[in-house]
Enzyme design. Structure first.
Site, PDB file in Angstrom:
ATOM      1  N   SER A 174       0.784  -1.224  -0.035  1.00 27.86           N
ATOM      2  CA  SER A 174       0.063   0.038  -0.049  1.00 27.86           C
ATOM      3  C   SER A 174       0.830   1.291   0.047  1.00 27.86           C
ATOM      4  CB  SER A 174      -0.892  -0.024   1.084  1.00 27.86           C
ATOM      5  OG  SER A 174      -1.928  -1.025   1.129  1.00 27.86           O
ATOM      6  N   GLY A 198     -11.929  -2.698   3.615  1.00 24.83           N
ATOM      7  CA  GLY A 198     -10.953  -3.495   3.673  1.00 24.83           C
ATOM      8  C   GLY A 198      -9.607  -3.059   3.750  1.00 24.83           C
ATOM      9  N   ASP A 221     -12.612  -2.560   8.473  1.00 20.91           N
ATOM     10  CA  ASP A 221     -12.220  -3.922   8.026  1.00 20.91           C
ATOM     11  C   ASP A 221     -12.703  -4.851   9.022  1.00 20.91           C
ATOM     12  OD1 ASP A 221     -10.657  -6.315   7.011  1.00 20.91           O
ATOM     13  OD2 ASP A 221      -9.295  -4.883   6.344  1.00 20.91           O
ATOM     14  N   LYS A 255      -9.059  -1.294  -2.271  1.00 20.17           N
ATOM     15  CA  LYS A 255      -7.780  -1.825  -2.988  1.00 20.17           C
ATOM     16  C   LYS A 255      -7.469  -3.131  -2.647  1.00 20.17           C
ATOM     17  CE  LYS A 255      -2.981  -1.007  -2.358  1.00 20.17           C
ATOM     18  NZ  LYS A 255      -2.557  -2.453  -1.703  1.00 20.17           N
ATOM     19  N   HIS A 259     -10.507  -8.966  -5.889  1.00 14.05           N
ATOM     20  CA  HIS A 259      -9.853 -10.081  -6.451  1.00 14.05           C
ATOM     21  C   HIS A 259      -9.815 -11.370  -5.357  1.00 14.05           C
ATOM     22  CE1 HIS A 259      -5.303  -9.412  -4.774  1.00 14.05           C
ATOM     23  NE2 HIS A 259      -6.278  -9.425  -3.796  1.00 14.05           N
TER      24      HIS A 259
END
EC number: 2.1.1.69
Length: 354
Positions: A174, A198, A221, A255, A259
């Site tokens: 990050s 997240g 989160d 970010k 996925h």
């Protein structure tokens, strides 16, 4: 089956490539040892153009093993072959120095590095997954779950050491990626509040707020993740479940979230984001984008397909996506427009506008 015609030299080269692939575990494991020995940080501290011998490095690393210089020389040779290090012949030993690749595998001025990502993917916890991939393909399921009888997220919540290693890897990525994104992406300007869904321990949001201090930041989160988060100025840590609800804000940032999930789960997350946003507000997505053509061999393509394979092994339904697949998700979740804005280190910024 018809055989592809090749010249003798091409055929021999193909055989050499096949042999390299057959021994390809060498590079990540050599890198793992180099990182754990602090070899790369030590070389990086010497600075560009300053060469060190294996004996120099053994001394700097305080290695008492008399065979350490010879063993280091063999590790260094592998790294030089892959351009992780530069090299030149010395009077007695080969000498090694920093390269641009080494820069990203050693700590930068912010203390960030890609190295923790390598370490978490070579950890025994994650490596064990790959031994179950064949069975997962044959019988269904996910390799990580087969290896550990639970999901990677459940495992992280129960193993503090692995949880810290995983969070450290996300923090390093990050920091490096967001620094580049903040140089080029202007979509945070004018926002009063932003929710990082997240967001891990808040590294990404901390960088955004540091550049735009008038923005109120909410780092959202799972409770065990934000429980490991440090206190950060301008950032409120909120524990919760993104499938249940998402805090409201002018913009929502995600970010490397999508996925980890299949399409239906991504739609649920996006719909919760849509509900949390006012009219004309946006979701800002940072993800790798798979090329449409799977035959590319450039570093960006290889990096993206590596991550896609990692998702295949670790996460049920997880995958990298093409641009068309992201646009489809945005439209199906009710967003009016999709824009691919800019890229930093293969991570693309996309905007889904309400």
């Amino acid at each position: 089956m018809a055989e592809m015609k090749t010249s003798p030299s091409q055929d021999e080269e193909a055989g050499v490539v096949a042999m390299q692939l057959a021994t390809s575990t060498v590079l990540p494991m050599i890198l793992k040892s180099a990182i754990e020995l602090d070899l790369l940080n030590t070389i990086a501290k010497a600075g560009p153009g300053n060469y060190l011998s294996p004996s120099d490095l053994a001394s700097k690393l305080l290695l008492s093993n008399p065979d350490a210089p010879v063993m280091l020389a063999r590790i260094l040779r592998v790294l030089a072959t892959y351009k992780v290090l530069g090299c030149k012949r010395g009077e007695v030993e080969w000498l090694y120095c920093w390269t641009p690749v080494c820069k990203y595998l050693s700590n930068n001025e912010d203390g960030a590095s890609i190295a923790p990502i390598l370490l978490v993917h070579q950890d025994k916890v994650t490596i064990k997954s790959w031994y179950h991939l064949t069975d997962a393909v044959r019988d269904g399921g996910t390799a990580f779950n087969k290896a550990h009888d639970m999901s990677i997220f459940e495992y992280a919540s129960q193993d503090p050491q692995f949880n810290k290693a995983f969070n450290r890897s996300m923090r390093g990525h990050s920091t490096i990626t967001m620094k580049k994104i903040l140089e080029t992406y202007k979509g945070f300007e004018g926002l009063k509040s932003i929710v990082d869904v997240g967001g891990g321990t808040g590294a990404t949001l901390n960088m955004i707020i540091s550049k735009y201090p008038t923005i109120k930041g909410i780092n959202f989160d799972l409770p065990h993740v934000v429980g490991d988060a440090p206190s950060l100025p301008g950032v409120e840590h909120v524990g919760g479940n993104m499938f249940a609800s998402v805090p409201k804000g002018d913009a929502i940032f995600l970010k490397w979230i999508f996925h980890s999930w299949g399409d239906e789960e991504c739609l649920k997350i996006l719909k919760k984001c849509h509900q949390a946003l006012g009219d004309n507000k946006k979701v800002i997505v940072a993800e790798f984008i798979l090329p449409e053509d799977p035959g590319g061999s450039d570093s960006a393509t290889k990096s993206a397909v590596h991550l896609d394979a990692i998702m295949l092994a670790y996460v049920p339904g997880g995958k990298e996506r093409t641009e068309k697949e992201f646009e489809s998700l945005a439209k199906r979740a009710g967003f009016k427009s999709f824009t691919k804005v800019c890229c930093a280190f293969n991570t693309w910024i996309m905007e889904f506008s309400k």
